[in-house]
Write a protein that holds these residues in place. Structure first.
Motif, PDB file in Angstrom:
ATOM      1  N   ALA A 224       1.086  -1.222  -0.136  1.00 22.80           N
ATOM      2  CA  ALA A 224      -0.066   0.001   0.108  1.00 22.80           C
ATOM      3  C   ALA A 224       0.771   1.042  -0.099  1.00 22.80           C
ATOM      4  N   SER A 227       2.327   1.706  -3.419  1.00 22.38           N
ATOM      5  CA  SER A 227       1.291   2.104  -4.323  1.00 22.38           C
ATOM      6  C   SER A 227       0.749   3.529  -4.419  1.00 22.38           C
ATOM      7  N   ILE A 263      -6.339   1.763   8.287  1.00 24.00           N
ATOM      8  CA  ILE A 263      -5.972   1.737   6.867  1.00 24.00           C
ATOM      9  C   ILE A 263      -6.731   2.865   6.274  1.00 24.00           C
ATOM     10  N   LEU A 275      -5.188   2.421  -4.968  1.00 22.80           N
ATOM     11  CA  LEU A 275      -4.126   1.434  -4.299  1.00 22.80           C
ATOM     12  C   LEU A 275      -4.377   0.070  -4.753  1.00 22.80           C
ATOM     13  N   MET A 279      -1.675  -2.799  -6.209  1.00 25.81           N
ATOM     14  CA  MET A 279      -1.071  -3.686  -5.187  1.00 25.81           C
ATOM     15  C   MET A 279      -0.701  -5.170  -5.656  1.00 25.81           C
TER      16      MET A 279
END
Length: 302
Positions: A224, A227, A263, A275, A279
């Protein structure tokens, strides 16, 4: 901050067991750093950032140093360890909004109110100015002068620089003003930047793996983070993100709750989609990735 996960005070046998485990995981870390100062020895036990020795040497050599790196990369902890290794007190100030936060002031009763900078400059110690790029550039002129000239005229007295005074700053930007991620940062003038050696201080994956040994969490947050960086998404996936995810999982929270609370945190749907597209994680092999996609597909983001 990561102070609460440092391994200070552990017995050598426990540290050796940790080293053995980390070696099995392909992680190599220093756990004890000894600085010799004449006949005086300072031992620091713990886990150290990959740039610890570099920063330590600069501070030891009395070279004003600025650490530039993302939020939650461990800058504060590193400076605390450096001060401890050098046997010095650390004096902390979080940004300078006006000159009185540096010089202090005399109140209506004639009493001088001292600052952390005053104590470090007069008595010796490591003065740590955190978030220097959030400071008022004009208020930093006094700090610039102190570093260059070796004395400061405080409201109540003139003070010569103590031989053991050291100055370290930390920033999230390079001093050029706000960027896409840190929008509240100020541009620092050339005189301020010229006073410091600047060290890039990034996340240390070996340190993160040692502190939070959960491969699924690490895989997810590292992907994450990468990205978000590649796609200029204004969202931080710091060591704190890993820490909170790790602690909540160990406390029994379900993965979806962790994703929403640690998150997502206000991230919009477009950024989540970006994202996820970038990923490289198999959702069937990583429960955090599966929950992240489920939040996107089935839940209303709050």
């Amino acid at each position: 901050m990561l102070e609460d996960v440092l391994l200070e005070g552990l017995k050598p046998g426990v540290i050796q067991m940790l080293n053995d485990y980390l070696s099995e995981q392909g992680v190599t870390l220093r756990t004890v750093q000894v600085i010799v100062e004449g006949t005086k020895r300072h031992e620091v036990s713990g886990l150290f950032h990959q740039d610890f020795e570099k920063v330590l040497k600069l501070v030891e050599c009395d070279i004003p140093t600025m650490l530039v790196g993302p939020a939650g990369s461990g800058k504060n902890v590193c400076i605390k360890q450096v001060a401890e290794a050098l046997g010095m007190e650390m004096y902390y100030t979080n940004n300078v909004s006006n000159e009185f936060k540096v010089t202090g002031f005399v109140d209506a009763s004639g009493i001088y109110h001292e600052t952390e900078f005053y104590k470090a400059f007069k008595n010796g110690g490591v003065f740590f100015l955190d978030e220097i790029d959030s400071s008022d550039p004009s208020a930093l002129i006094i700090l610039n002068s102190a570093i260059a000239n070796g004395y400061v005229t405080f409201p109540h007295e003139k003070v010569e620089r103590h031989p053991d005074f050291r100055c370290v700053a930390a920033a999230n930007t390079w001093g050029n003003g706000r960027d896409y991620q840190y929008v509240g940062r100020n541009a620092l003038d050339a005189a301020s930047l010229d006073r410091f050696v600047i060290i890039r201080f990034d996340y240390d994956k070996n340190l993160e793996k040692a502190l939070f040994p959960d491969d699924k969490i690490l895989e997810f947050v590292w992907n994450a983070r990468e990205s978000a960086f590649r796609n200029s998404i204004r969202h931080i996936f710091s060591s704190r993100t890993i820490k909170y995810s790790y602690e909540m999982k160990n406390a029994g929270f379900d993965i979806t709750t962790i994703i929403k609370s640690v998150i997502v945190k206000g991230m919009n749907a477009d950024d989540i989609n970006t994202l996820i597209r970038n990923m490289n994680i198999d959702r069937d092999d990583n429960e955090f990735m599966k929950a992240f996609e489920s939040v996107r597909d089935n839940e209303r983001l709050e």
